[in-house]
Design an enzyme around this catalytic site. Structure first.
Site, PDB file in Angstrom:
ATOM      1  N   CYS A 136       5.171 -20.034   9.594  1.00 51.75           N
ATOM      2  CA  CYS A 136       3.982 -19.405   9.032  1.00 51.75           C
ATOM      3  C   CYS A 136       4.201 -18.684   7.712  1.00 51.75           C
ATOM      4  O   CYS A 136       3.434 -18.892   6.763  1.00 51.75           O
ATOM      5  CB  CYS A 136       3.358 -18.466  10.067  1.00 51.75           C
ATOM      6  SG  CYS A 136       4.543 -17.599  11.095  1.00 51.75           S
ATOM      7  N   LYS A 191      -4.397 -12.112   9.549  1.00 49.33           N
ATOM      8  CA  LYS A 191      -2.937 -12.073   9.433  1.00 49.33           C
ATOM      9  C   LYS A 191      -2.467 -12.188   7.981  1.00 49.33           C
ATOM     10  O   LYS A 191      -2.904 -13.065   7.250  1.00 49.33           O
ATOM     11  CB  LYS A 191      -2.358 -13.220  10.270  1.00 49.33           C
ATOM     12  CG  LYS A 191      -0.849 -13.382  10.210  1.00 49.33           C
ATOM     13  CD  LYS A 191      -0.417 -14.466  11.175  1.00 49.33           C
ATOM     14  CE  LYS A 191       1.056 -14.803  11.053  1.00 49.33           C
ATOM     15  NZ  LYS A 191       1.479 -15.799  12.047  1.00 49.33           N
ATOM     16  N   HIS A 193       1.414 -11.379   6.961  1.00 45.55           N
ATOM     17  CA  HIS A 193       2.735 -11.940   7.279  1.00 45.55           C
ATOM     18  C   HIS A 193       3.548 -12.360   6.051  1.00 45.55           C
ATOM     19  O   HIS A 193       4.320 -13.323   6.088  1.00 45.55           O
ATOM     20  CB  HIS A 193       2.595 -13.145   8.230  1.00 45.55           C
ATOM     21  CG  HIS A 193       3.835 -13.364   9.059  1.00 45.55           C
ATOM     22  ND1 HIS A 193       4.064 -14.508   9.789  1.00 45.55           N
ATOM     23  CD2 HIS A 193       4.913 -12.563   9.265  1.00 45.55           C
ATOM     24  CE1 HIS A 193       5.221 -14.422  10.405  1.00 45.55           C
ATOM     25  NE2 HIS A 193       5.753 -13.240  10.111  1.00 45.55           N
ATOM     26  N   HIS A 298      -1.928 -18.588  18.155  1.00 45.91           N
ATOM     27  CA  HIS A 298      -0.536 -18.122  18.221  1.00 45.91           C
ATOM     28  C   HIS A 298      -0.281 -17.364  19.524  1.00 45.91           C
ATOM     29  O   HIS A 298      -1.165 -16.674  20.030  1.00 45.91           O
ATOM     30  CB  HIS A 298      -0.280 -17.217  17.016  1.00 45.91           C
ATOM     31  CG  HIS A 298       1.160 -16.889  16.763  1.00 45.91           C
ATOM     32  ND1 HIS A 298       1.916 -16.096  17.600  1.00 45.91           N
ATOM     33  CD2 HIS A 298       1.981 -17.229  15.736  1.00 45.91           C
ATOM     34  CE1 HIS A 298       3.133 -15.964  17.110  1.00 45.91           C
ATOM     35  NE2 HIS A 298       3.202 -16.647  15.980  1.00 45.91           N
ATOM     36  N   ASP A 356      -1.561 -23.320   9.619  1.00 44.52           N
ATOM     37  CA  ASP A 356      -0.394 -22.978   8.795  1.00 44.52           C
ATOM     38  C   ASP A 356       0.848 -23.780   9.135  1.00 44.52           C
ATOM     39  O   ASP A 356       1.775 -23.871   8.327  1.00 44.52           O
ATOM     40  CB  ASP A 356      -0.106 -21.473   8.882  1.00 44.52           C
ATOM     41  CG  ASP A 356       0.241 -21.018  10.287  1.00 44.52           C
ATOM     42  OD1 ASP A 356       0.050 -21.785  11.250  1.00 44.52           O
ATOM     43  OD2 ASP A 356       0.699 -19.864  10.445  1.00 44.52           O
ATOM     44  N   LYS A 380       6.184 -26.792  15.793  1.00 46.77           N
ATOM     45  CA  LYS A 380       6.477 -25.688  14.884  1.00 46.77           C
ATOM     46  C   LYS A 380       7.984 -25.455  14.812  1.00 46.77           C
ATOM     47  O   LYS A 380       8.681 -25.561  15.821  1.00 46.77           O
ATOM     48  CB  LYS A 380       5.775 -24.427  15.398  1.00 46.77           C
ATOM     49  CG  LYS A 380       6.081 -23.153  14.624  1.00 46.77           C
ATOM     50  CD  LYS A 380       5.399 -21.964  15.266  1.00 46.77           C
ATOM     51  CE  LYS A 380       5.726 -20.678  14.524  1.00 46.77           C
ATOM     52  NZ  LYS A 380       5.057 -19.496  15.119  1.00 46.77           N
TER      53      LYS A 380
END
Length: 632
Positions: A136, A191, A193, A298, A356, A380
């Protein structure tokens, strides 16, 4: 447009309550919603399927179109109403977090229903080969900078933990900065991050006028506390920031957010705030750039009960919970789109939807998260298609016929860094950087031709290759060029006990169990024993930093795949197509010369000692810290 407005329900008076720095929420609450929050969620919304337009609706729309086309066609092209109030388009970007390729309905036959997202996709360009970074933080960095993350020490393995001093290099010029300079009002909800150890790293210092959301990468959905990493559960993370400009002076306000009801699910908070921003923008001369960066889906997978109930036909419990998280995401998209329609801004707003990175299939413990990246291999954190090929589409009103009800599919290569120049060009701006190399490619002219009726095989594709990553920490790199994909290093020999069979759309249709049980057999825990223990990998790196940044350090293996038929990336063709593999390796190696060293070791150690929270609330703890500088 034949949009059905969604019921907005009853909100507490004044909508979302914003605190003055004093929180009344009890941080020790269970991650399950209390009765007050549950009642709030239930009264907040009811769900309806968006009906397809009837035949008489289509006829009426066609007649109306003929009548008005001569008076408003120029206005549509310029993306403004006939009175000329707004000369540039609004831009709405919705970012899902860890949404799998097969986790949305419009991708094809599947078990999770996403009617609002699908309805939007039907009047959009669907990007069939939309590539991201495998994690991400690097993906978001690539989108906002228009540059490959390995150029500034943020390769695919580099997620930012709570307590880390690491963040996106302050010398990078970001998309919201460029739009803000062009008089856009810039908003980020959800978000971030990209680092928050120092105030200089936070969103309102990086180009956003307003931020409402979480600084870190993973929080609990209802109590809004840090969830993953060495500092999990150490603090509350939900804030509201404003920047105010008065000539050359910029002032900032920052406060902790109070829930309208204790323990409110974050999607409800971010969606309601987006609706308020959109409603308030009606009639404004200045366009808005609104990024709604949802947490969904998530981990932790803790959906609202009524969202799980919407998916009771899914037998597998983990998949059903994941579907609940995605139903919440879908509803948020529906409410935001409805707000645009009811305020007459839908046809002057570019809407972008993406994930993402690929779906997160399993926790290090082996717990299945229920996501699906079918028909691709991987997840991921990996460089297989399942980790870096994600759902994405773009709706462009000034190019799109009003009656359009069928998506245009684009199979050209598109990297997440391409959003930077493409968005700026659609906003009638020049996508230049200040002294640094732009890796993103502008696709706006391609989109215009596609929506103008040009067959996609006749449209020149702006990209001929995408560098997926060059990562010296995880010892892997990858590049895609046309139909071929080359993976170098550890990423080429990851341990997969089970690999997707080569399947076609017909086999999926004929065997729904493939989709229904996808989360059972996509990948075994062995991959996560290698790839998901981030802390240990980072500790090891801090003791022995990788000095060699070229591909010569990544010669464990080479794998060449033909993606035109080998969706599961299970047939290594290197021995048969040596020339093709060498050519891709040569191109990848040319990029490795510009790979910037990863962050210094002390940046990884901070989460164990230096980072502090005040009163159990995460806030920046450094002052004007030194950050890693990137190459040009």
């Amino acid at each position: 447009m034949d949009y059905i407005s969604l019921p907005q329900g009853q909100m507490p008076e004044g909508g979302i309550a914003i605190g003055n720095g004093t929180r009344e929420i009890q941080l020790e609450n269970s991650t399950l919603p209390g009765k007050e929050a549950e009642n709030y969620e239930n009264q907040y919304r009811t769900r309806k399927r968006i009906p397809m337009p009837s035949i008489h609706h289509v006829l009426i729309a066609f007649i109306v179109l003929i009548v008005v086309v001569t008076t408003v066609s120029l206005a549509i092209v310029l993306n403004r109403e006939p009175d000329g109030v707004r000369t540039q388009p609004n831009i709405l970007v919705v970012i899902a977090d860890d949404l799998g390729y097969n986790d949305v309905g419009y991708q094809g036959p599947g078990d999770i229903k996403t009617p609002y997202i699908d309805h939007l996709a039907r009047s959009s360009i669907v990007l069939e080969r939309h590539y991201t970074q495998p994690m991400c933080s690097p993906s978001r960095a690539a989108m906002f900078t228009g540059r490959y993350p390995f150029r500034y020490g943020m390769s695919g393995s580099r997620a930012i933990y709570y307590g880390s001093r690491y963040g996106l290099d302050l010398s990078e010029y970001l998309l919201p900065q460029a739009l803000k300079e062009a008089k856009y009002k810039t908003y980020l909800l959800g978000k971030w991050h990209l680092g928050f150890a120092d105030w200089l790293m936070t969103p309102t210092r990086r180009g956003f006028d307003y931020f409402y959301g979480t600084y870190g990468g993973s929080t609990t959905y209802r109590t809004h506390q840090s969830y993953e990493g060495p500092r999990a559960g150490d603090g509350y993370d939900l804030f509201e920031d404003n920047s105010t400009h008065n000539g050359t002076t910029v002032s900032y306000t920052h406060q902790v957010v109070d829930d309208p009801a204790p323990g409110t699910f974050s999607e409800l908070l971010f969606t309601e705030k987006a609706v308020k921003i959109i409603t308030g923008a009606q009639g404004d001369v200045e366009p808005f750039f609104l990024v709604v960066s949802y947490q969904n889906p998530h981990a932790p997978i803790t959906p609202m009960a009524n969202d799980v109930a919407q998916n009771e036909d899914i037998d597998n419990e983990n998949r059903r919970k994941m579907a609940g998280m995605i139903t919440s995401l879908d509803y948020g998209v529906g409410r935001i789109t409805s707000a645009l329609e009811t305020t007459h801004q839908l046809n002057e707003t570019i809407i972008i939807f993406l994930s993402d990175n690929g779906g997160h299939l399993m926790m290090p413990s082996g717990e299945s998260l229920g996501s699906s990246n079918l028909p691709f291999r991987g997840a991921k954190c990996t460089l297989y298609e399942g980790g870096v090929r994600t759902p994405a589409f773009i709706k462009i009103p000034q190019f799109t016929p009003v009656t359009m009800n069928s998506s245009v599919k684009y199979n050209g290569l598109f990297h997440i860094s391409d959003w930077f120049p493409t968005i700026l060009k659609l906003a009638q701006l020049e996508p230049g950087l200040k002294g640094k190399q732009l890796d993103g490619v502008d696709h706006s002219e391609t989109f215009r031709k596609l929506l103008g009726g040009t067959a996609r095989h006749q449209v020149k594709k702006p990209r001929d290759h995408v560098v997926l990553d060059i990562d010296p920490v995880f010892n892997q790199a990858a590049i895609v060029q046309e139909k071929y994909k080359l993976i170098v290093g550890k990423g080429a020999i990851m341990s997969f006990d089970q690999v997707y069979p080569l399947i076609s759309d017909e086999s999926i249709e004929n065997d729904p169990e493939i989709v229904k049980n996808a989360s059972h057999y996509q990948v075994s825990p062995s991959i996560y024993q290698e790839m998901m223990d981030y802390t240990q990998i980072q500790v090891n790196y801090s003791k022995n930093p990788q000095k060699c940044l070229s591909l010569d350090c990544m010669t464990d293996a080479l794998s060449l795949f033909d993606l035109s038929w080998d969706f599961g990336e299970s047939n290594n063709l290197t021995w048969r197509f040596t020339a093709e593999a060498k050519e891709l390796y040569k191109t990848l190696k040319s990029y490795s010369n510009s790979t910037f060293p990863m962050v210094e070791p002390q940046f990884f150690e901070d989460h164990n000692k230096d980072a502090k929270t005040e009163d159990n609330v995460w806030t920046p703890w450094l002052l004007n810290s030194t950050v890693v500088k990137s190459r040009k």
